[in-house]
Write an enzyme that holds these catalytic residues in place. Sequence first.
Site, short mmCIF file in Angstrom:
data_model
loop_
_atom_site.label_atom_id
_atom_site.label_comp_id
_atom_site.label_asym_id
_atom_site.label_seq_id
_atom_site.Cartn_x
_atom_site.Cartn_y
_atom_site.Cartn_z
N TYR A 153 37.13 35.21 40.28
CA TYR A 153 38.36 34.71 39.65
C TYR A 153 39.47 34.79 40.68
O TYR A 153 39.62 35.80 41.36
CB TYR A 153 38.74 35.55 38.42
CG TYR A 153 40.07 35.16 37.79
CD1 TYR A 153 41.17 36.02 37.88
CD2 TYR A 153 40.22 33.96 37.12
CE1 TYR A 153 42.39 35.67 37.31
CE2 TYR A 153 41.43 33.60 36.55
CZ TYR A 153 42.52 34.45 36.64
OH TYR A 153 43.73 34.11 36.09
N ASP A 248 39.93 36.41 49.27
CA ASP A 248 40.92 36.66 48.21
C ASP A 248 41.00 38.17 48.00
O ASP A 248 40.19 38.76 47.29
CB ASP A 248 40.50 35.93 46.92
CG ASP A 248 41.50 36.21 45.81
OD1 ASP A 248 41.35 35.63 44.71
OD2 ASP A 248 42.42 37.03 46.02
N LYS A 276 49.51 41.95 43.87
CA LYS A 276 49.37 43.26 43.23
C LYS A 276 50.04 44.38 44.05
O LYS A 276 51.26 44.54 44.02
CB LYS A 276 47.90 43.56 42.94
CG LYS A 276 47.27 42.55 41.93
CD LYS A 276 45.84 42.85 41.63
CE LYS A 276 45.16 41.74 40.86
NZ LYS A 276 45.32 41.84 39.41
P1 KE4 Z 1 47.82 36.71 39.38
O1 KE4 Z 1 48.17 35.24 39.34
O2 KE4 Z 1 47.34 37.22 38.03
O3 KE4 Z 1 48.91 37.58 40.00
O4 KE4 Z 1 46.57 36.88 40.40
C1 KE4 Z 1 45.41 36.14 40.16
C2 KE4 Z 1 44.25 36.81 40.85
C3 KE4 Z 1 43.80 36.29 42.05
N1 KE4 Z 1 42.76 36.85 42.72
C4 KE4 Z 1 42.15 37.96 42.23
C5 KE4 Z 1 41.01 38.55 42.99
C6 KE4 Z 1 42.58 38.55 41.01
O5 KE4 Z 1 41.96 39.65 40.54
C7 KE4 Z 1 43.65 37.96 40.30
C8 KE4 Z 1 44.14 38.50 38.98
N2 KE4 Z 1 43.40 39.59 38.44
C9 KE4 Z 1 43.45 39.76 37.00
C10 KE4 Z 1 42.58 40.98 36.68
N3 KE4 Z 1 41.24 40.63 36.43
C11 KE4 Z 1 44.84 39.89 36.46
C12 KE4 Z 1 44.94 40.35 35.02
C13 KE4 Z 1 45.33 39.23 34.10
O6 KE4 Z 1 44.88 38.09 34.29
O7 KE4 Z 1 46.11 39.53 33.17
#
Ligand code: KE4
Length: 442
Positions: A153, A248, A276
Site C-alpha cells: 500500500y 516506499d 510519518k
Molecule cells: P499517508 O497518505 O496516509 O500519509 O501515507 C500513505 C502511505 C504510503 N506508504 C506507506 C508504506 C504507508 O504505510 C502509507 C500509509 N500507511 C497507513 C497505515 N497502514 C496509514 C493509516 C491510514 O490509512 O489511516
Amino acid sequence: MQNILFPTSQKTSRSAELFERARKLIPGGVNSPVRAFRAVGSSPVFLVRGRGSNVVDADGKHYLDYVGAWGPLLLGHAHPDVERAVGQALERGTAFGFATEAEVRLAELINEIVPSVEKVRLVTSGTEATMSAIRLARGFTERKKIIKFIGGYHGHVDSLLVKAGSGVATFSLPDSAGVPKEFADLTLALPYNDVATAERAFAEHAGQIAAVIVEPVAGNMGCVPPSQGFLPALRELTQRDGSLLIFDEVMTGFRVSRGGAQELYGIRPDLTTLGKIIGGGLPIGAYGGRADIMDMVAPEGPVYQAGTLAGNPLAVAAGIAMLEELRRRPLLYSEMEARSQRLADGLQELAVDARIPTCVNRVGSMLTLFFTPGPVVDWSSAERADRDRFAKFFHLMIERNILLPPSQFEAWFVSAAHTDKDVDITLDAAEEAFNALAQELS
Ligand code: KE4
C-alpha cells in the site's frame, strides 16, 4: 521518560455518542477507513490525549498504545522536544507559503541520515510523496508502466489502487471504485518476495517499466520482511532495464533503522518516499533521491508538483526535533530492538502454550501477530490469517487496556517510550487473551 498509567475510568459510551454524531457528517464517521474498527466488528474508540506509550479515550479509559498514529510516533506521544519545537514555531506563525530556513535544516538532516536522498522535496502526506515519485519516474524515464506488489500500500494514488491481473503479463485491475481501468492498465501487481515473477515481468515488458515501487519491509499486509535476495534482485532488474527503484519508506524510514530499510539491507534505491516519522505526528511527506532525477522536478525541471502547505513550519519543526533526538540517542534503536524482540518472542511462546496457531513477523520495532501458522511471506499467505480470531484477540486485549491496530493486516509499533514494564503488562494481557481464546476453542 516517566510513563503515567492513569486509573481506568468506569464511564463508558462517550466514544459511542461521538461516533453517532460523526457518522451523520463524516463518511463512516472517520477521516481514514481503518479508524472505523470495521475489521474488528465494533464501533471505534475516540482518543483525547496521549503521553509516552499511553493514550486516553473519550470515556477516560487508558491504554498502552501499539498504533502510535500508524508509525509517526517513534518517540511516543507528546514527546517534550517535539512539543517544545512546535510551540516555538507556533509563536512565529502557522504558515507562510514562502521558503524558510527550517526546511533547509530538515533537508540536511534527511540527506545526512539517508544518503541516497541527495535532494528531497517536502509534501504533506505519504500519498502525495508516492504519487509525485511515480510521476517523476515516468518523466525521467519517459516510460509509462509501473510495477508494485500485491499487498503493498502506497497511499490512495489512483494508479496504485489496483489488484493483480490474471497473470504476469496482464495488467492489474482497479481496486477501488472511481479508478478508471485505463489507470490500472499501466500498473503490474506482482507477488511480494517472488523474484522469478519479477524477472518474468521485466522480460515481458523490457524497456517499458518506468519504476518499481516497493515497501522494502511490507507493513500494510501486516509486517512482512523481504526474503533473502528479493531487494537485491529488484535493484539488479531495474538497473539492467533502465527503470527506477523506488523504496516506499513512508513507514520504514527512520523506523527499522535510523537510515531506514535501505540502510538495514544495504540497497541504494533511485528514489525514496518518506512520511510519518519525519513530521513527528504532523502532516508531512517527502520524496527524494538521485540529484539528476530530482532536478527534473519543477521549477528546476519539467515534472510538475506543488503544495500550499508543503514544508509547513510546524510539521518541519516537529520533524527536525524528531531527527535531532534520533541523532542524540545512538542507543535508541538497540533499546527498541531488544524490547520489540522480547515482545514478539513472548507473544509467540504464549500462543504456542495456548495451542493457538500464530506466527509473528518483526523487523525492528514494527511487528505483526498473524493468526495463521505461517510462514507469512506475501499477501496470499497473509490473507490465510483467521480474521475473526484476530478480532476476538483485539477485543480481549483492548478490554485489558492494550490498544492494538484494529486490523489483522497492520503493523504494531513499539516506540522509544515503551518500557520493559509495558512489555510485561502486554504479555500478561496476551496470556489471558490467548487462554480465553483457547477455552473458547476447546
Ligand atoms: P499517508 O497518505 O496516509 O500519509 O501515507 C500513505 C502511505 C504510503 N506508504 C506507506 C508504506 C504507508 O504505510 C502509507 C500509509 N500507511 C497507513 C497505515 N497502514 C496509514 C493509516 C491510514 O490509512 O489511516
